[in-house]
Write a protein that holds these residues in place. Structure first.
Motif, short mmCIF file in Angstrom:
data_model
loop_
_atom_site.label_atom_id
_atom_site.label_comp_id
_atom_site.label_asym_id
_atom_site.label_seq_id
_atom_site.Cartn_x
_atom_site.Cartn_y
_atom_site.Cartn_z
N ILE A 136 0.86 -1.18 0.00
CA ILE A 136 0.00 0.00 0.00
C ILE A 136 0.90 1.23 0.00
CG2 ILE A 136 -1.73 1.28 1.30
CD1 ILE A 136 -2.69 -1.49 2.33
N SER A 137 0.60 2.16 -0.91
CA SER A 137 1.48 3.30 -1.12
C SER A 137 0.71 4.57 -1.42
CB SER A 137 2.41 2.98 -2.30
OG SER A 137 3.13 4.10 -2.71
N HIS A 138 1.26 5.71 -0.98
CA HIS A 138 0.79 7.00 -1.50
C HIS A 138 1.18 7.05 -2.98
CE1 HIS A 138 1.38 8.32 2.79
NE2 HIS A 138 0.21 8.88 2.54
N ARG A 139 0.42 7.73 -3.77
CA ARG A 139 0.76 7.88 -5.20
C ARG A 139 2.14 8.51 -5.36
NH1 ARG A 139 -3.82 7.05 -7.99
NH2 ARG A 139 -5.68 7.12 -6.72
N HIS A 140 2.37 9.59 -4.60
CA HIS A 140 3.65 10.29 -4.75
C HIS A 140 4.82 9.44 -4.27
CE1 HIS A 140 2.59 11.49 -0.60
NE2 HIS A 140 3.90 11.49 -0.40
N CYS A 141 4.61 8.57 -3.26
CA CYS A 141 5.71 7.71 -2.78
C CYS A 141 6.13 6.72 -3.87
CB CYS A 141 5.30 6.96 -1.52
SG CYS A 141 5.25 8.01 -0.05
N LEU A 142 5.16 6.17 -4.59
CA LEU A 142 5.51 5.27 -5.69
C LEU A 142 6.16 6.06 -6.82
CD1 LEU A 142 5.52 2.52 -7.06
CD2 LEU A 142 3.23 3.05 -7.93
N ALA A 143 5.56 7.19 -7.19
CA ALA A 143 6.09 7.98 -8.31
C ALA A 143 7.53 8.41 -8.05
CB ALA A 143 5.20 9.20 -8.55
N PRO A 148 13.49 8.95 -12.80
CA PRO A 148 13.04 10.21 -13.41
C PRO A 148 12.92 10.14 -14.93
CG PRO A 148 14.72 10.66 -11.76
CD PRO A 148 14.65 9.16 -11.91
N GLU A 149 13.82 9.39 -15.58
CA GLU A 149 13.75 9.31 -17.04
C GLU A 149 12.55 8.49 -17.53
OE1 GLU A 149 16.86 6.27 -15.65
OE2 GLU A 149 16.36 8.34 -15.18
N ASN A 150 11.87 7.81 -16.63
CA ASN A 150 10.69 7.03 -16.99
C ASN A 150 9.44 7.86 -16.64
OD1 ASN A 150 8.92 5.03 -17.67
ND2 ASN A 150 9.92 3.44 -16.46
N SER A 151 9.33 9.04 -17.27
CA SER A 151 8.29 10.01 -16.92
C SER A 151 6.88 9.48 -17.20
CB SER A 151 8.52 11.32 -17.66
OG SER A 151 8.50 11.10 -19.06
N GLY A 152 6.71 8.62 -18.18
CA GLY A 152 5.38 8.07 -18.47
C GLY A 152 4.85 7.23 -17.32
N GLU A 153 5.73 6.37 -16.77
CA GLU A 153 5.30 5.53 -15.65
C GLU A 153 5.08 6.37 -14.39
OE1 GLU A 153 4.25 2.43 -15.69
OE2 GLU A 153 4.64 2.47 -17.83
N ARG A 154 5.91 7.40 -14.20
CA ARG A 154 5.70 8.30 -13.05
C ARG A 154 4.34 8.98 -13.16
NH1 ARG A 154 10.12 11.80 -10.45
NH2 ARG A 154 11.34 10.15 -9.52
N ALA A 155 4.00 9.46 -14.35
CA ALA A 155 2.72 10.14 -14.56
C ALA A 155 1.55 9.17 -14.34
CB ALA A 155 2.65 10.72 -15.97
N ARG A 156 1.69 7.93 -14.80
CA ARG A 156 0.62 6.95 -14.60
C ARG A 156 0.45 6.62 -13.11
NH1 ARG A 156 1.85 5.93 -19.83
NH2 ARG A 156 3.73 4.69 -19.68
N ALA A 157 1.53 6.55 -12.36
CA ALA A 157 1.44 6.27 -10.92
C ALA A 157 0.64 7.37 -10.21
CB ALA A 157 2.83 6.15 -10.31
N LEU A 158 0.77 8.60 -10.68
CA LEU A 158 0.05 9.71 -10.06
C LEU A 158 -1.42 9.77 -10.47
CD1 LEU A 158 2.83 12.42 -10.38
CD2 LEU A 158 2.03 11.30 -8.27
#
Length: 166
Positions: A136-143, A148-158
């Protein structure tokens, strides 16, 4: 490969389910989750853990036990799928029925599961055998933990699970 936990990922922490009491025990009650009666899972409510701090006697605690066979709403607190049988721990505390608060597995801070919360429930499983695990995670903790170079996955996590407001 035989996977014993195939139906259980649908049972996520923070989710409200309908359940029925199977019997009474000194520690609490085992229940059947409606719709999952034949899924081979264990579903207890530990009444002592949930209510011993708010009751003053054993009789007062026993009075909180729902009647055998009675249907009621419960919230999934944990889903353990390491080995059979899958164990789904439920809560019936009023505050948890309104909004279950848990700790983020990354930062340890409180997080709200369910509608209006910021939690992500991550299911991890190996490809070489049965058993799985929930994080179980906060969205920002996973992101923040995604490169950083995987911006698409970071955006999807949020954004995953967020309902777009029009």
């Amino acid at each position: 490969m035989e996977r014993f936990e195939t139906e259980s990922p649908a049972l996520m922490p923070g989710q409200t389910m309908q359940a029925k009491i199977l019997s009474h025990h000194p520690w609490g009650v085992p229940v059947a989750i409606v719709g999952y009666e034949n899924a081979g899972l264990s579903a207890p409510i530990d009444m002592i853990q949930q209510f011993s701090q708010t009751t003053s006697s054993h009789d007062e605690l026993l009075a909180l036990f729902p009647p055998i066979g009675s249907p009621f709403n419960a919230v999934i607190e944990q889903n353990h799928r390491w080995h059979p049988p899958v164990s789904v721990r439920l809560t019936i505390r009023l505050a948890d029925l309104e909004s279950l608060v848990w700790s983020c597995d990354f930062c340890g801070e409180p997080i709200t599961l369910g509608p209006g919360g910021d939690a992500l429930v991550l299911n991890s499983r190996g490809n070489d055998g049965p058993g799985s695990h929930t994080v179980i995670s906060h969205r920002h903790c996973l992101a923040e933990r995604i490169r950083p170079e995987n911006s698409g996955e970071r955006a999807r996590a949020l954004k995953i699970g967020n309902v777009l407001k029009s």
